[in-house]
Design a protein around this motif. Structure first.
Motif, PDB file in Angstrom:
ATOM      1  N   GLY A 295     -73.274  14.650 -28.402  1.00 17.41           N
ATOM      2  CA  GLY A 295     -72.365  13.580 -28.771  1.00 17.41           C
ATOM      3  C   GLY A 295     -71.777  13.257 -27.520  1.00 17.41           C
ATOM      4  N   VAL A 296     -71.663  11.944 -27.274  1.00 18.24           N
ATOM      5  CA  VAL A 296     -71.522  11.363 -25.944  1.00 18.24           C
ATOM      6  C   VAL A 296     -70.297   9.974 -26.098  1.00 18.24           C
ATOM      7  CG1 VAL A 296     -72.279   9.522 -24.161  1.00 18.24           C
ATOM      8  CG2 VAL A 296     -73.706  11.503 -24.836  1.00 18.24           C
ATOM      9  N   GLY A 297     -69.388  10.202 -25.106  1.00 18.35           N
ATOM     10  CA  GLY A 297     -68.260   8.965 -25.308  1.00 18.35           C
ATOM     11  C   GLY A 297     -66.968   9.880 -25.683  1.00 18.35           C
ATOM     12  N   PRO A 298     -65.970   9.109 -25.613  1.00 19.03           N
ATOM     13  CA  PRO A 298     -64.419   9.750 -25.938  1.00 19.03           C
ATOM     14  C   PRO A 298     -64.584  10.464 -27.369  1.00 19.03           C
ATOM     15  CG  PRO A 298     -64.368   7.543 -24.901  1.00 19.03           C
ATOM     16  CD  PRO A 298     -65.587   7.758 -25.477  1.00 19.03           C
ATOM     17  N   TRP A 318     -61.008  10.446 -20.739  1.00 23.31           N
ATOM     18  CA  TRP A 318     -62.491  10.719 -20.833  1.00 23.31           C
ATOM     19  C   TRP A 318     -62.914   9.723 -19.458  1.00 23.31           C
ATOM     20  CZ3 TRP A 318     -66.543   6.910 -21.000  1.00 23.31           C
ATOM     21  CH2 TRP A 318     -67.789   7.493 -21.252  1.00 23.31           C
ATOM     22  N   LEU A 319     -62.503   8.838 -19.112  1.00 20.68           N
ATOM     23  CA  LEU A 319     -63.100   8.064 -17.995  1.00 20.68           C
ATOM     24  C   LEU A 319     -62.735   8.509 -16.869  1.00 20.68           C
ATOM     25  CD1 LEU A 319     -62.316   4.192 -18.475  1.00 20.68           C
ATOM     26  CD2 LEU A 319     -64.348   5.191 -18.283  1.00 20.68           C
ATOM     27  N   ALA A 320     -61.675   9.343 -16.652  1.00 20.90           N
ATOM     28  CA  ALA A 320     -61.283  10.006 -15.501  1.00 20.90           C
ATOM     29  C   ALA A 320     -61.924  11.227 -15.378  1.00 20.90           C
ATOM     30  CB  ALA A 320     -59.498  10.482 -15.566  1.00 20.90           C
ATOM     31  N   ALA A 321     -62.361  11.738 -16.443  1.00 17.11           N
ATOM     32  CA  ALA A 321     -63.022  13.214 -16.449  1.00 17.11           C
ATOM     33  C   ALA A 321     -64.672  12.957 -16.074  1.00 17.11           C
ATOM     34  CB  ALA A 321     -63.210  13.755 -17.852  1.00 17.11           C
ATOM     35  N   GLY A 328     -67.721  13.755 -19.613  1.00 18.01           N
ATOM     36  CA  GLY A 328     -66.361  13.802 -20.220  1.00 18.01           C
ATOM     37  C   GLY A 328     -65.915  15.009 -21.138  1.00 18.01           C
ATOM     38  N   LEU A 329     -66.666  15.906 -20.752  1.00 19.11           N
ATOM     39  CA  LEU A 329     -66.561  17.305 -21.798  1.00 19.11           C
ATOM     40  C   LEU A 329     -65.126  17.826 -21.317  1.00 19.11           C
ATOM     41  CD1 LEU A 329     -69.762  19.285 -21.174  1.00 19.11           C
ATOM     42  CD2 LEU A 329     -68.718  18.557 -23.279  1.00 19.11           C
ATOM     43  N   GLU A 330     -64.503  18.305 -22.514  1.00 21.86           N
ATOM     44  CA  GLU A 330     -63.198  19.035 -22.510  1.00 21.86           C
ATOM     45  C   GLU A 330     -63.412  20.450 -22.908  1.00 21.86           C
ATOM     46  OE1 GLU A 330     -58.612  18.937 -24.549  1.00 21.86           O
ATOM     47  OE2 GLU A 330     -60.227  17.586 -25.286  1.00 21.86           O
ATOM     48  N   SER A 331     -64.464  20.676 -23.487  1.00 16.96           N
ATOM     49  CA  SER A 331     -64.570  22.231 -23.709  1.00 16.96           C
ATOM     50  C   SER A 331     -65.891  22.322 -24.490  1.00 16.96           C
ATOM     51  CB  SER A 331     -63.654  22.853 -24.728  1.00 16.96           C
ATOM     52  OG  SER A 331     -63.625  22.051 -25.964  1.00 16.96           O
ATOM     53  N   GLU A 332     -66.661  23.570 -24.185  1.00 18.54           N
ATOM     54  CA  GLU A 332     -67.857  23.994 -24.924  1.00 18.54           C
ATOM     55  C   GLU A 332     -67.391  25.630 -25.442  1.00 18.54           C
ATOM     56  OE1 GLU A 332     -70.413  23.899 -21.488  1.00 18.54           O
ATOM     57  OE2 GLU A 332     -71.229  22.132 -22.201  1.00 18.54           O
ATOM     58  N   GLU A 333     -67.526  25.676 -26.777  1.00 13.04           N
ATOM     59  CA  GLU A 333     -67.289  26.946 -27.307  1.00 13.04           C
ATOM     60  C   GLU A 333     -68.570  27.422 -28.177  1.00 13.04           C
ATOM     61  OE1 GLU A 333     -64.008  26.129 -29.963  1.00 13.04           O
ATOM     62  OE2 GLU A 333     -62.619  25.211 -28.442  1.00 13.04           O
TER      63      GLU A 333
END
Length: 410
Positions: A295-298, A318-321, A328-333
């Protein structure tokens, strides 16, 4: 699963053997997933306006820096490519938002990057969601030239009053004009309709559905209107200003839908999706069959080698990340065996084909009876059946799927 699976004494020989068997099953599952074609989802979050029923990650912005978004999406994709080397590519899906607002050059660049990094499997299915406005239809030829070979068109209704109620920007004439352009530009065409709208009778929906089937597309996505939290419709419903058909009326419309599409040669292969045999959405089947997808993008989710990946949801965040981290990852669980088994069952039982419950159990290092309540299945023969290794929900059971799943999935 039964709680006994979580309290094995690892000091015993039997526990060690069970642990070894589970490890072997996990390794086989990883190998099978790595060999299966990868699905790629790319999210474009922008819309011209927000529909009152929509709870998707969509945003209205006065301006969009298209060059910056082009570069950021390519960077986010490159991050996934580096983590999934040597994979084969089965499908690409541009979702949103409204991806038909994307510059065709950005669409082409993303397709080129993905197919250069991952070996395509045959004729890779490349789908783009589109709104049926005349402005966006004028770009269909360029989008097709970029490499898109399948379009999913958001018609949503074939009634002007219904379109106004749903907050759509097009009318029926404009929508059907866009459909005609799409059928000339793309090899494969699907479109969406929403039914079970307030005041919609079976006769009205039957006539609307018959008209939809007359256009000759290979695929239809037919969704019952649901009130999603956080939407304008949810606010209207809470205030008593909106009421949708009750359960019995909705069930009648659901049964009518399945009968009408089956008679036309587009049977339901998933609870809300209907297609000619061989024209099913390969990308969505990857989700429902619980395959890996990037998955790619916001706001994009992914399933990568037993990890659940989540991108930052708000476009600006997302852009800033991406600028800060290169992705743009926030987490990987990590997904443990119990979660993977549960997800595979919950996704797969949406399909008419059902699931290979023995394979799912083996992949999770469990026995079938530890993941499915076989006694409950046997008590519901008209709604869910076990045929050899396959567990599937019947046509009669699909309308009750949300009630059936908690009874049978441990």
């Amino acid at each position: 699963m039964r709680a006994t699976m979580a309290i094995i004494d690892l000091a015993t020989p039997a526990a060690a053997a069970a642990d070894s068997s589970a490890d072997a099953a996990a390794l086989r599952d990883r190998a099978a997933r790595a060999d299966a074609p990868l699905a790629l989802y790319i999210h474009w979050p922008f819309c011209v306006s927000k529909c009152p029923y929509c709870d998707f990650n969509s945003h209205v912005r006065a301006t969009v820096d298209e060059a910056r978004w082009h570069d950021a999406l390519l960077a986010d994709l490159a991050h996934e490519v580096a983590l999934l080397p040597g994979r084969r590519l089965g499908s690409i899906f541009f979702g949103g938002g409204t991806p038909s607002l994307m510059p065709p050059a950005t669409v082409a660049a993303l397709i080129d990057a993905a197919t250069a990094a991952w070996a395509p499997v045959g004729d890779v299915e490349i789908t783009l969601e589109a709104n049926p406005s005349s402005v966006e239809a004028a770009r269909f030829a360029d989008i097709a030239a970029a490499g898109v070979n399948r379009v999913s068109l958001g018609l949503q209704a074939l009634d002007d009053d219904a379109l106004r109620f749903l907050g759509r920007a097009h009318d029926v004439t404009e929508g059907l004009g866009a459909l005609a352009v799409a059928q000339k530009a793309f090899a494969r065409v699907s479109f969406d309709l929403i039914y079970a709208r307030p005041g919609q009778s079976p006769a009205h929906w039957d006539a609307e559905l018959a008209r939809a089937l007359s256009f000759g597309t290979e695929h239809l996505s037919l969704y019952q209107l649901t009130i999603e939290p956080g939407t304008r419709f949810a606010t209207e419903a809470a205030a008593g200003r909106l009421a949708i058909p009750d359960g019995d009326d909705a069930a009648d419309l659901f049964e009518l839908t399945r009968a009408r599409t089956a008679a036309a040669g587009l049977p339901a292969y998933e609870i809300s999706n209907h297609a000619r045999p061989g024209a099913e959405s390969r990308h969505n089947l990857a989700y429902w069959r619980y395959r890996d997808y990037a998955g790619v993008g916001p706001g994009a989710h992914g399933r990568r080698d037993h990890l659940a990946t989540f991108r930052r949801r708000k476009p600006e965040n997302w852009l800033a990340a991406v600028a800060r981290n290169g992705h743009g990852l926030e987490s990987e669980e990590p997904l443990d065996a119990r979660t993977r088994v549960s997800e595979a069952l919950l996704m797969g039982l949406r399909l008419a084909e059902g699931v290979d419950v023995e394979a799912i159990a083996a992949a999770g290092g469990a026995r079938v009876e530890e993941i499915v309540d076989l006694r409950a299945v046997a008590s519901l023969p008209e709604l869910i059946v076990c045929e050899g290794p396959r567990l599937r929900v019947t046509d009669a059971g699909m309308i009750l799927l949300d009630a059936i799943l908690p009874k049978v999935v441990r």
